[in-house]
Design an enzyme around this catalytic site. Sequence first.
Site, short mmCIF file in Angstrom:
data_model
loop_
_atom_site.label_atom_id
_atom_site.label_comp_id
_atom_site.label_asym_id
_atom_site.label_seq_id
_atom_site.Cartn_x
_atom_site.Cartn_y
_atom_site.Cartn_z
N LYS A 1 0.91 -1.00 -0.01
CA LYS A 1 -0.36 -0.13 -0.42
C LYS A 1 1.18 1.70 0.27
CE LYS A 1 -3.70 -0.75 0.09
NZ LYS A 1 -4.23 -0.60 -1.76
N ARG B 1 5.73 5.39 2.46
CA ARG B 1 4.85 6.91 2.44
C ARG B 1 4.53 6.88 4.34
NH1 ARG B 1 -1.90 4.43 0.95
NH2 ARG B 1 -1.99 6.90 2.05
N SER C 1 -4.52 2.18 4.97
CA SER C 1 -5.21 1.99 3.51
C SER C 1 -4.84 0.74 3.87
CB SER C 1 -4.09 2.22 2.47
OG SER C 1 -4.59 1.63 1.35
#
Length: 403
Positions: A126, A209, A217
């Site tokens: 993700k 990220r 997510s």
Amino acid sequence: MGLNYFPQPSFKGVFLAVLTTLTLLSLYIDYQGVKSNMKEFVTTPIRNLYGVSTNTIKNETTPKGRDHKNSTPAEVREWSRDQMWGCYEPSKRRLMLSRKLRSQSILDRLDCRKRAPDVLVVGVKKCGSQTLTGFLDLHPEIVGQYETGDRYNQCCVVSNRTKWIQYSPYSTPVEKTLVDVIKIADCIGRVKWILEEINPAMKCIVIIRDPYKRAVSDYKHLLQAEKPKDGKPRLNKKNITVTGENGIRHTEHVNVYEGYNIPSKFEYAVLDSNSSHISNEHLYISKGIYVNFMKQLIETVSRQNLLVIDGEMFAKDPYLGVKSVERFLGVTSFFKRTDFRKNSKGYFCPIIKQRPDSGCIPFKASGKNPEVSKSLQTKIKAFYRPYNRELENLLQQTFKWSH
């Protein structure tokens, strides 16, 4: 004095007539351009896309050594067209897991075969590695993977070099073979083996990220995965003890998927069942401690052969991300800022005139994000903060989400 049967036109009338004619001509040219977009593209030499003349191409040789100096313009255009598309048929299904190879005569002419990868994209679930790979595959000098869907599992267990290369896509000698096969948090040992045994000169791209957003997510994705497929349950179940923010413990009968427990609420997925503190024993949390596996990766790959991309910045401006990869790999500058446009869902899509097979990547995730209280957000971000700072010191690179 003769009669004037035709009144003299005014300046305004002449101006309007000329303007109308030019407008219609412009519309016709635009229509013909759209109509022949594919035709123009496949007959345009690959180097011309970068502003290099056909004469330059004639001074080059094909991968198999054929000299273009004695080639006809038609032969040069044919070779350039084939080189642009590489070893696979142009198709709107470019981003699917399987793809049709071109005719054997073209494969022979371009010297297409499976090669050891030049670039390894390693990411965390993700974080956007599949999207990055899909965008980069549009570059004429980069070829991405197209093999079977079990490669993620296979690449964690296959330890034979020859067999592993069979998982790579077909490529020409002038293409950079880029493979996105490893979720680094799942099998860092296999990543190190690939970099040491498959191709020691291989470059490595990592995309990460904000670990808090990654965890949310990840949980959202697994909520979709737990839904029955074709009316049949897809996951196993078991009883676990969970604790909410209020400190109350209870037992839930949850789905289990690839080592993940999928409880009814996000807070149950990240909090320790005994203390209601953030627990790194949960995969939703542990996969966001990037520094743990980055330390091991840097032991194998030199820093100059490692590119770390901020997934949050890439999501906001993919153009900057792909340009950094172009510089890192030393390939020709191809992407333009105007190539990336937002769709109705707010995601950037590559819409490239020279690549009629470009377009939006199909996103599987749907539905709303799970509810997360402000206090839980603060708690998760505070948990990650020391790990994020350690990561910045290790990489000598800053991330806006690290503090």
